[in-house]
Design a protein around this motif. Structure first.
Motif, PDB file in Angstrom:
ATOM      1  N   LEU A 111       3.264  -2.764  12.910  1.00  0.00           N
ATOM      2  CA  LEU A 111       3.274  -3.000  11.578  1.00  0.00           C
ATOM      3  C   LEU A 111       3.399  -4.481  11.128  1.00  0.00           C
ATOM      4  CD1 LEU A 111       5.462   0.230  10.654  1.00  0.00           C
ATOM      5  CD2 LEU A 111       2.788  -0.138  10.520  1.00  0.00           C
ATOM      6  N   VAL A 112       4.185  -5.038  11.905  1.00  0.00           N
ATOM      7  CA  VAL A 112       4.535  -6.502  11.714  1.00  0.00           C
ATOM      8  C   VAL A 112       3.322  -7.199  11.935  1.00  0.00           C
ATOM      9  CG1 VAL A 112       5.804  -8.463  12.690  1.00  0.00           C
ATOM     10  CG2 VAL A 112       7.166  -6.522  12.577  1.00  0.00           C
ATOM     11  N   GLU A 113       2.599  -6.749  12.959  1.00  0.00           N
ATOM     12  CA  GLU A 113       1.346  -7.650  13.194  1.00  0.00           C
ATOM     13  C   GLU A 113       0.291  -7.480  11.972  1.00  0.00           C
ATOM     14  OE1 GLU A 113      -0.210  -7.336  17.047  1.00  0.00           O
ATOM     15  OE2 GLU A 113       1.276  -8.357  17.704  1.00  0.00           O
ATOM     16  N   LEU A 114       0.235  -5.918  11.658  1.00  0.00           N
ATOM     17  CA  LEU A 114      -0.685  -5.663  10.629  1.00  0.00           C
ATOM     18  C   LEU A 114      -0.273  -6.143   9.092  1.00  0.00           C
ATOM     19  CD1 LEU A 114      -1.619  -1.863  11.675  1.00  0.00           C
ATOM     20  CD2 LEU A 114      -3.135  -4.001  11.487  1.00  0.00           C
ATOM     21  N   ALA A 115       0.825  -6.559   9.176  1.00  0.00           N
ATOM     22  CA  ALA A 115       1.419  -6.955   7.631  1.00  0.00           C
ATOM     23  C   ALA A 115       1.172  -8.538   7.625  1.00  0.00           C
ATOM     24  CB  ALA A 115       2.865  -6.746   7.560  1.00  0.00           C
ATOM     25  N   ILE A 116       1.224  -9.200   8.594  1.00  0.00           N
ATOM     26  CA  ILE A 116       0.959 -10.512   8.903  1.00  0.00           C
ATOM     27  C   ILE A 116      -0.576 -10.752   8.671  1.00  0.00           C
ATOM     28  CG2 ILE A 116       0.731 -12.539  10.613  1.00  0.00           C
ATOM     29  CD1 ILE A 116       3.327 -11.496  11.629  1.00  0.00           C
ATOM     30  N   GLU A 117      -1.567  -9.791   9.394  1.00  0.00           N
ATOM     31  CA  GLU A 117      -2.942 -10.102   9.352  1.00  0.00           C
ATOM     32  C   GLU A 117      -3.603  -9.458   8.039  1.00  0.00           C
ATOM     33  OE1 GLU A 117      -4.334  -7.614  12.475  1.00  0.00           O
ATOM     34  OE2 GLU A 117      -2.866  -8.901  14.034  1.00  0.00           O
ATOM     35  N   ARG A 118      -2.911  -8.526   7.147  1.00  0.00           N
ATOM     36  CA  ARG A 118      -3.531  -8.041   5.926  1.00  0.00           C
ATOM     37  C   ARG A 118      -2.709  -7.960   4.699  1.00  0.00           C
ATOM     38  NH1 ARG A 118      -6.580  -2.783   8.617  1.00  0.00           N
ATOM     39  NH2 ARG A 118      -7.269  -3.937  10.602  1.00  0.00           N
ATOM     40  N   GLY A 119      -1.229  -8.299   4.764  1.00  0.00           N
ATOM     41  CA  GLY A 119      -0.450  -8.001   3.677  1.00  0.00           C
ATOM     42  C   GLY A 119      -0.377  -9.454   3.113  1.00  0.00           C
TER      43      GLY A 119
ATOM     44  N   ASN B  41       5.162  -8.122  -3.745  1.00  0.00           N
ATOM     45  CA  ASN B  41       5.655  -6.723  -3.650  1.00  0.00           C
ATOM     46  C   ASN B  41       4.515  -5.609  -3.599  1.00  0.00           C
ATOM     47  OD1 ASN B  41       8.236  -5.885  -3.568  1.00  0.00           O
ATOM     48  ND2 ASN B  41       8.781  -6.939  -5.821  1.00  0.00           N
ATOM     49  N   ARG B  42       3.495  -5.941  -3.241  1.00  0.00           N
ATOM     50  CA  ARG B  42       2.421  -4.895  -3.319  1.00  0.00           C
ATOM     51  C   ARG B  42       2.388  -3.746  -2.018  1.00  0.00           C
ATOM     52  NH1 ARG B  42      -1.704  -8.260  -5.715  1.00  0.00           N
ATOM     53  NH2 ARG B  42      -1.495  -9.907  -4.189  1.00  0.00           N
ATOM     54  N   GLU B  43       1.888  -2.827  -2.393  1.00  0.00           N
ATOM     55  CA  GLU B  43       1.822  -1.762  -1.353  1.00  0.00           C
ATOM     56  C   GLU B  43       0.695  -2.290  -0.569  1.00  0.00           C
ATOM     57  OE1 GLU B  43       1.194   1.860  -3.627  1.00  0.00           O
ATOM     58  OE2 GLU B  43       3.240   2.373  -3.526  1.00  0.00           O
ATOM     59  N   LEU B  44       0.636  -1.748   0.778  1.00  0.00           N
ATOM     60  CA  LEU B  44      -0.419  -1.917   1.524  1.00  0.00           C
ATOM     61  C   LEU B  44      -0.962  -0.774   2.322  1.00  0.00           C
ATOM     62  CD1 LEU B  44      -2.332  -4.086   2.791  1.00  0.00           C
ATOM     63  CD2 LEU B  44      -0.357  -4.397   4.689  1.00  0.00           C
ATOM     64  N   VAL B  45      -2.125  -0.463   1.992  1.00  0.00           N
ATOM     65  CA  VAL B  45      -2.552   0.835   2.884  1.00  0.00           C
ATOM     66  C   VAL B  45      -3.311   0.612   4.290  1.00  0.00           C
ATOM     67  CG1 VAL B  45      -4.578   2.658   2.660  1.00  0.00           C
ATOM     68  CG2 VAL B  45      -3.426   2.008   0.729  1.00  0.00           C
ATOM     69  N   LEU B  46      -2.620   1.152   5.127  1.00  0.00           N
ATOM     70  CA  LEU B  46      -3.266   0.922   6.621  1.00  0.00           C
ATOM     71  C   LEU B  46      -3.921   2.236   7.073  1.00  0.00           C
ATOM     72  CD1 LEU B  46      -0.115  -0.852   7.936  1.00  0.00           C
ATOM     73  CD2 LEU B  46      -2.227  -2.031   7.067  1.00  0.00           C
TER      74      LEU B  46
ATOM     75  N   ALA C  42       5.409  -4.985   3.289  1.00  0.00           N
ATOM     76  CA  ALA C  42       4.552  -5.966   3.973  1.00  0.00           C
ATOM     77  C   ALA C  42       4.908  -7.280   3.752  1.00  0.00           C
ATOM     78  CB  ALA C  42       3.147  -5.989   3.496  1.00  0.00           C
ATOM     79  N   CYS C  43       5.677  -7.717   2.795  1.00  0.00           N
ATOM     80  CA  CYS C  43       6.182  -9.033   2.505  1.00  0.00           C
ATOM     81  C   CYS C  43       7.488  -9.220   3.187  1.00  0.00           C
ATOM     82  CB  CYS C  43       6.466  -9.018   1.024  1.00  0.00           C
ATOM     83  SG  CYS C  43       7.649 -10.636   0.649  1.00  0.00           S
ATOM     84  N   HIS C  44       8.258  -8.257   3.499  1.00  0.00           N
ATOM     85  CA  HIS C  44       9.636  -8.116   4.313  1.00  0.00           C
ATOM     86  C   HIS C  44       9.113  -8.443   5.788  1.00  0.00           C
ATOM     87  CE1 HIS C  44      12.315  -6.967   1.208  1.00  0.00           C
ATOM     88  NE2 HIS C  44      11.873  -5.931   0.898  1.00  0.00           N
ATOM     89  N   LEU C  45       8.274  -7.487   6.218  1.00  0.00           N
ATOM     90  CA  LEU C  45       7.620  -7.858   7.686  1.00  0.00           C
ATOM     91  C   LEU C  45       7.197  -8.811   7.849  1.00  0.00           C
ATOM     92  CD1 LEU C  45       5.930  -4.152   7.836  1.00  0.00           C
ATOM     93  CD2 LEU C  45       8.109  -4.800   8.771  1.00  0.00           C
ATOM     94  N   ARG C  46       6.434  -9.805   6.973  1.00  0.00           N
ATOM     95  CA  ARG C  46       5.825 -10.954   7.195  1.00  0.00           C
ATOM     96  C   ARG C  46       7.008 -11.916   7.299  1.00  0.00           C
ATOM     97  NH1 ARG C  46       0.650 -11.963   5.591  1.00  0.00           N
ATOM     98  NH2 ARG C  46       1.441 -13.574   4.320  1.00  0.00           N
ATOM     99  N   GLU C  47       8.020 -11.842   6.161  1.00  0.00           N
ATOM    100  CA  GLU C  47       9.291 -13.057   6.256  1.00  0.00           C
ATOM    101  C   GLU C  47      10.130 -12.710   7.523  1.00  0.00           C
ATOM    102  OE1 GLU C  47       9.370 -14.216   3.017  1.00  0.00           O
ATOM    103  OE2 GLU C  47      11.394 -15.061   2.970  1.00  0.00           O
ATOM    104  N   ARG C  48      10.264 -11.504   8.008  1.00  0.00           N
ATOM    105  CA  ARG C  48      11.233 -11.317   8.986  1.00  0.00           C
ATOM    106  C   ARG C  48      10.536 -10.975  10.464  1.00  0.00           C
ATOM    107  NH1 ARG C  48      14.112 -14.381   7.285  1.00  0.00           N
ATOM    108  NH2 ARG C  48      15.239 -14.190   5.358  1.00  0.00           N
TER     109      ARG C  48
END
Ligand SMILES: [Zn+2]
Length: 386
Positions: free
Chosen positions: A69-77, A81-86, A202-208
């Motif tokens: 999820l971290v990798e996908l958030a980095i790659e696509r998020g 505050n948006r939602e992200l469909v995976l 997604a933003c949190h996962l990217r940030e941290r």
């Protein structure tokens, strides 16, 4: 929202169309482009800590899922505050990649395991992992790279199998903590082939990302080390980890069981039932939270009570009992600790309890209430430590 955000969502739909075999792309999502607040971020990390500390683990899949999820958030998020469909398919694809490396026979410092592949779950190796191992074995020598594997005809069915594995378990259990469902990462859908990361996730996962990855990898390593099936290969490393970070429980039990049994009048600290010959030395503040043997932090309990409490804190009635116990028996515990060669420091033990209960209250951690009952702390616990 702006046009760039819209094209991002559309781009996602296109890539979804290519990789998914489910047919329907996810619907357009209304979005909020503001960033999550610092308080949201702290709450988010507290929840990640909770799933790693309190969730139950019978396999390493939940760690891999978190990393995926971290990798996908980095790659696509993005950092809104948006939602992200995976698509679950894409998470499965990441999964296969993450396990690819681990599906090789274990080898370290020139010591070979004679072809043994590390287990990732209790019981028999999961078939999805075995399939990955098989694919690895079929691709000999220099061709056994991830890039080659991805291009092989076996990759797609393998990802399909990973997808079934994900759907059958880790995806719906990752957000279960003890006996609660804390849905803070994603919701199922739209449709059965997608999940939606909740607003801001997604933003949190990217940030941290570095912190979350490190936490997940540390726990992953710990789990692989702890599996019985891996001990013939990792025996020495298990010993090292125990040596560096573990508690010598056997030695502890030998030294303090008898005097604690006397102080507790032969009763289990928790349920107060009579103790049998084989009682467990329990760290009142769990070892996982504070890995130091302080004499005042030790109590004797039934094996069953000890394992139900596991890595959780005891509820407020237990805290109250412990405060009374260490104050009534301060000098006995001093003597017991000194004779057993343990650290003796009542003030520190109480300070550690205060920190640990405070942390549990802040992250809304589950506590053990006895038997099969679990719950949460009220604000009154502080009064008990005065
Ligand atoms: Zn008991």
């Amino acid at each position: 929202m702006g046009a760039s955000g819209q094209s991002r969502v559309l781009g996602q739909e296109l890539s979804v169309g290519k990789v998914s075999d489910s047919g329907t792309p996810p619907p357009y999502l209304p979005t909020d482009t503001s960033r999550p607040s610092p308080a949201d971020q702290i709450r988010f990390i507290a929840n990640v800590e909770r799933i790693l500390a309190e969730g139950s683990f019978v396999a390493t899949y939940k760690y891999a899922l978190l990393v995926a999820l971290v990798e996908l958030a980095i790659e696509r998020g993005d950092d809104s505050n948006r939602e992200l469909v995976l698509p679950i398919h894409d998470i499965a694809d990441k999964f296969a990649e993450l396990y690819w490396r681990q599906a090789a026979p274990y080898e370290a410092d020139g010591v070979s395991s004679r072809g043994l592949v590390l287990h990732q779950n209790q019981g028999r190796q999961a078939s999805a992992i075995s399939r990955l191992v098989k694919l690895r074995n079929e691709m000999q020598g220099s061709r056994s790279t991830l890039a080659h594997a991805r291009r092989s005809a076996d990759w797609s069915p393998l990802v399909g199998q990973m997808r079934s594995l994900l759907k059958s378990m880790p995806l719906w259990r990752l957000q279960r903590v003890g006996h609660e469902d804390i849905r803070f990462l994603y919701e199922p859908g739209p449709g059965s082939d997608y999940i939606t990361l909740l607003p801001g996730v997604a933003c949190h996962l990217r940030e941290r990302a570095p912190l979350i990855r490190r936490l997940a990898e540390t726990e992953w390593l710990r789990f692989v080390l702890s599996l019985k099936q891996n001990q013939p290969v990792l025996g020495r490393a298990v010993g090292l980890s125990e040596f560096l970070f573990g508690s010598s429980r056997a030695a502890l039990s030998l030294k303090v069981s008898k005097p604690l049994r006397e102080l507790q009048s032969g009763q289990c600290f928790y349920c107060q039932g009579t103790l049998s010959a084989t009682a467990a030395v329990d760290h009142f503040i769990p070892w996982s939270r504070y890995p130091r043997d302080l004499a005042h932090n030790l109590v004797l309990a039934h094996g069953a009570c000890n394992s139900r409490k596991n890595d959780l804190l005891g509820g407020e009635p237990y805290l109250e009992r412990w405060v009374k116990f260490v104050s009534d028996h301060d000098s006995d515990l001093l003597q017991l600790g000194t004779e057993a060669g343990l650290l003796v420091d009542r003030a520190t033990s109480v300070a550690v309890a205060e920190w640990s209960y405070g942390h549990a209250e802040r992250v809304h951690a589950e506590v053990w209430l006895g038997g099969k009952d679990y719950g949460h702390l009220s604000r009154n616990w502080r009064e008990l430590l005065r």
